[in-house]
Design an enzyme around this catalytic site. Structure first.
Site, short mmCIF file in Angstrom:
data_model
loop_
_atom_site.label_atom_id
_atom_site.label_comp_id
_atom_site.label_asym_id
_atom_site.label_seq_id
_atom_site.Cartn_x
_atom_site.Cartn_y
_atom_site.Cartn_z
N LYS A 78 -57.44 45.17 -141.39
CA LYS A 78 -57.30 44.46 -142.67
C LYS A 78 -57.47 42.97 -142.42
O LYS A 78 -56.95 42.44 -141.43
CB LYS A 78 -55.91 44.75 -143.25
CG LYS A 78 -55.66 44.14 -144.63
CD LYS A 78 -54.30 44.54 -145.19
CE LYS A 78 -54.08 43.97 -146.59
NZ LYS A 78 -52.78 44.39 -147.17
N SER A 158 -52.84 46.43 -151.95
CA SER A 158 -53.87 45.49 -151.56
C SER A 158 -54.71 45.96 -150.38
O SER A 158 -55.77 45.41 -150.13
CB SER A 158 -53.24 44.15 -151.21
OG SER A 158 -52.42 44.27 -150.05
N SER A 182 -48.44 48.05 -150.67
CA SER A 182 -49.86 47.93 -150.35
C SER A 182 -50.39 48.83 -149.24
O SER A 182 -51.61 48.86 -149.02
CB SER A 182 -50.20 46.49 -150.00
OG SER A 182 -50.34 45.74 -151.17
N1 GLN Z 1 -49.00 45.26 -155.66
C1 GLN Z 1 -47.94 44.45 -155.13
C2 GLN Z 1 -48.23 43.00 -155.40
O1 GLN Z 1 -49.22 42.73 -155.98
C3 GLN Z 1 -47.74 44.71 -153.68
C4 GLN Z 1 -48.75 44.07 -152.81
C5 GLN Z 1 -48.48 44.28 -151.36
O2 GLN Z 1 -47.72 45.17 -150.98
N2 GLN Z 1 -49.05 43.42 -150.54
O3 GLN Z 1 -47.48 42.14 -155.05
#
Ligand code: GLN
Length: 490
Positions: A78, A158, A182
């Site tokens: 990532k 994400s 995410s």
């Molecule tokens: N969807 C959540 C956010 O937008 C979690 C994102 C994540 O876990 N990095 O904050």
């Protein structure tokens, strides 16, 4: 595709050790698959030359009888992880062409163990999002499509690039991060397995910070065993991260395949939310039945503060983000837009470099931390967070793990939720509680919905008890016999 790309990480490691194929061969097969899959937009940077160089070094070590536990296995990273000498962007324009002079601890441990880097994976900007649509590089497309439709769906976010690359057989496994869901939500939306470990299990050193009290690194792969294998390499105490826990790394793969007989599984009633699709409810009931059949005892539990979790998360995460992202000022690295004064340089750089969602979070974060509102918002959210952690602690006096759905829906269409940030934030309803409490959790595929799209089940464990999660997830994987793959259209 090649018979070397659809296999599990475990099968690949066995084949490499037995010299049935070389690291170079399996790496080449994956490089070809990645080139053929560009319509998915899963990678923001392919590193084939580096991959082949690493693979040849692996072959030399295998020949010398000096192989590490991941020797020769091609994986993806990532783009939130800093990789030495390789552009790292966090999915943002503001990092520009930043080439880190150092390697994140997690990735350095993967290379130490012999893994091969295929490239950097697409993601929501600074890991803020649930659909990969906030990426400066454009969205990732889910390899899965609804039956009879050619509409592009989101792989979740994400870590959408990580999940899509694993689901499309472009990598044997991938690193990911989870601040509010995410790792688990994209795993759920792509029919893959993803673990968010206990807070402090994997070092955050060299991982671009979003919300430091919530961020955790973890793997996405195609099987529970593969996730356990990657976890063994990614975990461990790191003196360079003050939140890294000074604990031994258990032999995670040895927990997969054990009998879960006698374990007590809690089913939290507060996770049965209004408007939950009937299919998610049915999936959850199936999960309960599988664990019961495997000899687990099912217990109804209550986590009474669950409904405050999402609002608390969307105060705490932006607050920490607004503080963490203050460093992108055009002075030290990444993008710089010139201006007449110092303030103008800051303003112009940040205006040009950050996307809409990141700006929204910085504004919310600065607001909830401001003098007049700190007590009403930030402090209150911290108190709610304590209550949520206490709820889990009480539940874990009676049960060994909890079972819930991972996400409230299957993969949705690109563009479907972009107009309404709150609709997007609702994706995290079942996952953020775990980050607020610092617990480990894993998402495992539970089956397909009526349209042929994958749905995931989440198991939540006690702090540092990833082992029990591997045992339970392994039992569910066996019971579900999930073997579906996305039909190849790319
Ligand atoms: N969807 C959540 C956010 O937008 C979690 C994102 C994540 O876990 N990095 O904050």
């Amino acid at each position: 595709m090649s018979e070397l790309t659809g296999i599990t990480l475990k099968a690949a490691l066995d084949g490499l050790a037995a010299r049935r194929f070389s690291a170079e061969e399996i790496t080449r097969a994956h490089i070809q698959a990645i080139e053929a899959a560009r319509p998915l937009n899963a990678f923001v940077l392919e590193t084939p030359d580096r991959a082949l160089e690493m693979a040849r070094a692996s072959d030399a070590r295998i020949a010398a009888g000096d192989a590490g536990p991941l020797e020769g296995a091609p994986i993806g990273i990532k783009d939130l992880f800093c990789t030495q000498g390789v552009r790292s962007t966090a999915g943002s324009r503001i990092l520009g062409n930043f080439i880190p002079p150092y390697e994140s601890t997690v990735t350095s441990q993967l290379w130490r163990d012999g893994a091969v880097m295929l490239g950097k994976l697409n993601m929501d900007e600074f890991a803020m999002g649930s659909s990969n649509e906030t990426s400066a590089f454009g969205p990732v497309v889910n390899p899965w499509r609804s039956e009879g439709s050619n509409r592009d769906l989101t792989p979740g976010g994400s870590s959408g690039g990580s999940a899509a690359a694993v689901a499309a057989d472009l990598v044997l496994g991938a690193t990911a991060t989870d601040t509010g869901g995410s790792i688990r939500q994209p795993a759920s939306l792509t029919g893959t397995v993803g673990m968010k470990p206990t807070y402090g299990r994997c070092s955050r050193w060299g991982v671009v910070a979003f919300a430091s009290s919530l961020d955790q690194a973890g793997p996405i792969a195609r099987t529970v065993e593969d996730v356990a294998i990657l976890m063994r390499s990614m975990s461990g105490h790191d003196p360079k991260d003050s939140t890294s826990l000074p604990v031994e790394v258990p032999d995670f793969p040895s927990f997969v395949g054990r009998s879960p007989k006698g374990l007590r599984i809690g089913v939290p009633k507060e996770y049965r939310v209004d408007d939950m699709p009937a299919e998610i409810d049915a999936l959850w009931a199936r999960g309960v039945a599988w664990l019961k059949d495997a000899g687990c005892e099912i217990v109804d539990v209550s986590l009474p503060h669950t409904r405050y979790a999402l609002p608390a998360y969307y105060i705490i995460a932006p607050a920490e983000a607004s503080s963490n992202l203050a460093r992108y000022d055009g002075m030290r690295y990444g993008l710089r837009v010139d201006g007449a004064s110092l303030n103008e340089v800051y303003e112009e750089t940040r205006a040009a470099g950050f996307g809409e969602e990141v700006k929204r979070r910085i504004l919310i974060g600065a607001y909830v931390l401001s003098a007049g509102y700190y007590d009403a918002y930030y402090l209150k959210a911290q108190k709610v967070r304590r209550r949520i952690a206490d709820d889990f602690e009480t539940a874990f006096q009676h049960v060994d793990a909890l079972l819930t759905p991972t996400a409230p829906s299957a993969a949705f269409g690109l563009g479907d939720n972009t107009a309404d940030p709150v609709a997007m934030y609702l994706n995290d309803i079942f996952t953020v509680t775990v980050n607020l409490a610092g617990l480990p959790a894993i998402s495992v595929p539970g089956g397909l919905d009526a349209k042929g799209l994958p749905l995931g089940l989440q198991l939540i464990g006690r702090p540092l008890d990833e082992g029990t999660l591997f045992t339970l997830a392994g039992a569910m994987e066996k019971a579900s016999a999930f073997a579906s793959k996305p039909a190849r259209w790319w």
